[in-house]
Design an enzyme around this catalytic site. Structure first.
Site, PDB file in Angstrom:
ATOM      1  N   HIS A 207     -27.894  33.179  29.221  1.00 17.78           N
ATOM      2  CA  HIS A 207     -28.532  33.630  27.768  1.00 17.78           C
ATOM      3  C   HIS A 207     -29.996  33.102  27.979  1.00 17.78           C
ATOM      4  CE1 HIS A 207     -29.264  34.667  23.723  1.00 17.78           C
ATOM      5  NE2 HIS A 207     -29.829  33.640  23.487  1.00 17.78           N
ATOM      6  N   GLU A 241     -17.335  34.837  19.926  1.00 15.53           N
ATOM      7  CA  GLU A 241     -18.516  34.482  19.052  1.00 15.53           C
ATOM      8  C   GLU A 241     -19.665  34.705  20.095  1.00 15.53           C
ATOM      9  OE1 GLU A 241     -20.680  30.362  17.120  1.00 15.53           O
ATOM     10  OE2 GLU A 241     -18.698  30.411  17.970  1.00 15.53           O
ATOM     11  N   LEU A 242     -20.883  35.552  19.467  1.00 20.99           N
ATOM     12  CA  LEU A 242     -22.128  35.790  20.155  1.00 20.99           C
ATOM     13  C   LEU A 242     -22.831  34.488  20.646  1.00 20.99           C
ATOM     14  CD1 LEU A 242     -23.779  38.121  21.273  1.00 20.99           C
ATOM     15  CD2 LEU A 242     -25.145  38.090  19.039  1.00 20.99           C
ATOM     16  N   ASP A 243     -22.858  34.473  22.078  1.00 19.31           N
ATOM     17  CA  ASP A 243     -23.749  33.243  22.668  1.00 19.31           C
ATOM     18  C   ASP A 243     -23.131  32.097  22.025  1.00 19.31           C
ATOM     19  OD1 ASP A 243     -25.345  35.123  23.903  1.00 19.31           O
ATOM     20  OD2 ASP A 243     -26.765  35.249  22.200  1.00 19.31           O
ATOM     21  N   GLY A 244     -21.784  32.050  21.915  1.00 17.48           N
ATOM     22  CA  GLY A 244     -21.091  30.686  21.562  1.00 17.48           C
ATOM     23  C   GLY A 244     -20.204  30.135  22.089  1.00 17.48           C
TER      24      GLY A 244
END
Length: 299
Positions: A207, A241-244
């Site tokens: 990311h 979970e997006l970018d989690g």
């Protein structure tokens, strides 16, 4: 297609033919290290490296990574695993796995149009610094075909649109069904939950932001608008979970008000490729244990 290039790291398979890695997590209590060491000694194994960490000596979790040499490992490994499962692992309620150090993980790299992270992985693979096999590169664009095939690596172009996303993922899963790990090297598509289910804790993403700040798209524009003084990149496992997902590695570099969005992107590309390469190398060498949404990284 060019003939397959054989990287120098192939030789490590021979040197480490009888070496294995054991990764363990379990409730912390006295005697864990002694129990594992005595078990391996009883089976004729010699421990050559050991790393350990406890989250909390009073009732927390204990993590340990061992490398050991065992003569004729291939013949003895199944019996060792069975015996360990029925004795030491049961006694200490362990989650554990054993891998062969000489067996290289097979990677599938997903990429879109930006090439810097892909090129870093290809360079490190070719030089022998990345101990893995790059089995294929999959992309939603044709742009990287010539570059990838010059390394002797298969390239698969699978276009993705809103209407064809599910069909495209079915093709991707079929192509990657025999790989150990998927690396998203700036693959600019959101991975669906059904895709993630096929590769739990086996999809690594880079990311282009120092998470948890600036989640989602255009993080450098977000950073510029906020006037940040440090930018960074984060490599993490992919979850729903997006970018989690659990964070593997991060790095940062100081910037100033003189750096516009394009300068931030240029600086960021350098951080991204280094951070992703570190994370992939550590994963390929079984240096990462996950617990809930965190990682323990014995680097």
């Amino acid at each position: 297609m060019s003939p397959l290039v054989t990287p120098p790291n192939l030789q490590r398979s021979d040197r480490h033919r009888d070496r294995a890695r054991m990764l363990i997590s379990c409730p912390d209590r006295p005697g864990i290290v002694a129990g594992v060491s005595q078990f391996l000694s009883k089976h004729g194994a010699n421990i050559v490296q050991s790393d350990q960490y406890t989250m909390d000596p009073q009732g927390g979790l204990f993590f340990i990574r061992l490398e050991f040499d065992l003569p004729e490992l291939e013949k003895q490994l199944d019996g060792l695993k069975k015996d360990f499962s029925e004795t030491t692992a049961r006694e200490f309620s362990m989650n554990w796995r054993v891998t062969q150090a000489g067996r290289k993980q097979r990677l599938a790299i997903f990429v879109s149009k930006e090439d810097h992270c892909l090129l870093e992985l290809l360079w490190q693979w070719k030089s022998g610094d990345l101990y893995a096999d790059i089995a294929m590169v999959i992309s939603n664009h044709p742009d990287m075909r010539e570059t990838v095939e010059s390394f002797g690596i298969p390239y698969h172009h699978i276009p993705v649109t809103a209407d064809t996303k599910r069909e495209a993922e079915v093709k991707q899963i079929e192509l990657a069904k025999d790989v150990d790990t998927i690396v998203l090297a700036r693959y600019m598509q959101i991975i669906s939950p059904s895709f993630i289910e096929h590769f739990p804790n086996r999809i690594i993403n880079i990311h282009h932001s120092f998470l948890p700040a600036f989640v989602g798209g255009k993080p450098y524009a977000q950073a510029y608008d906020r006037g940040v003084k440090i930018i960074g990149a984060t490599a993490h496992y992919v979850t729903e979970e997006l970018d989690g997902g659990p964070i593997i590695e991060q790095d940062v570099q100081r910037v100033s008000h003189r750096d516009n969005v394009e300068a931030l992107k240029r600086i960021g590309r350098h951080i991204e490729r280094i951070v992703l390469a570190r994370a992939v190398a550590w994963h390929a060498e079984d240096r990462i244990l996950t617990h809930q949404n965190k990682t323990v990284v014995f680097n």
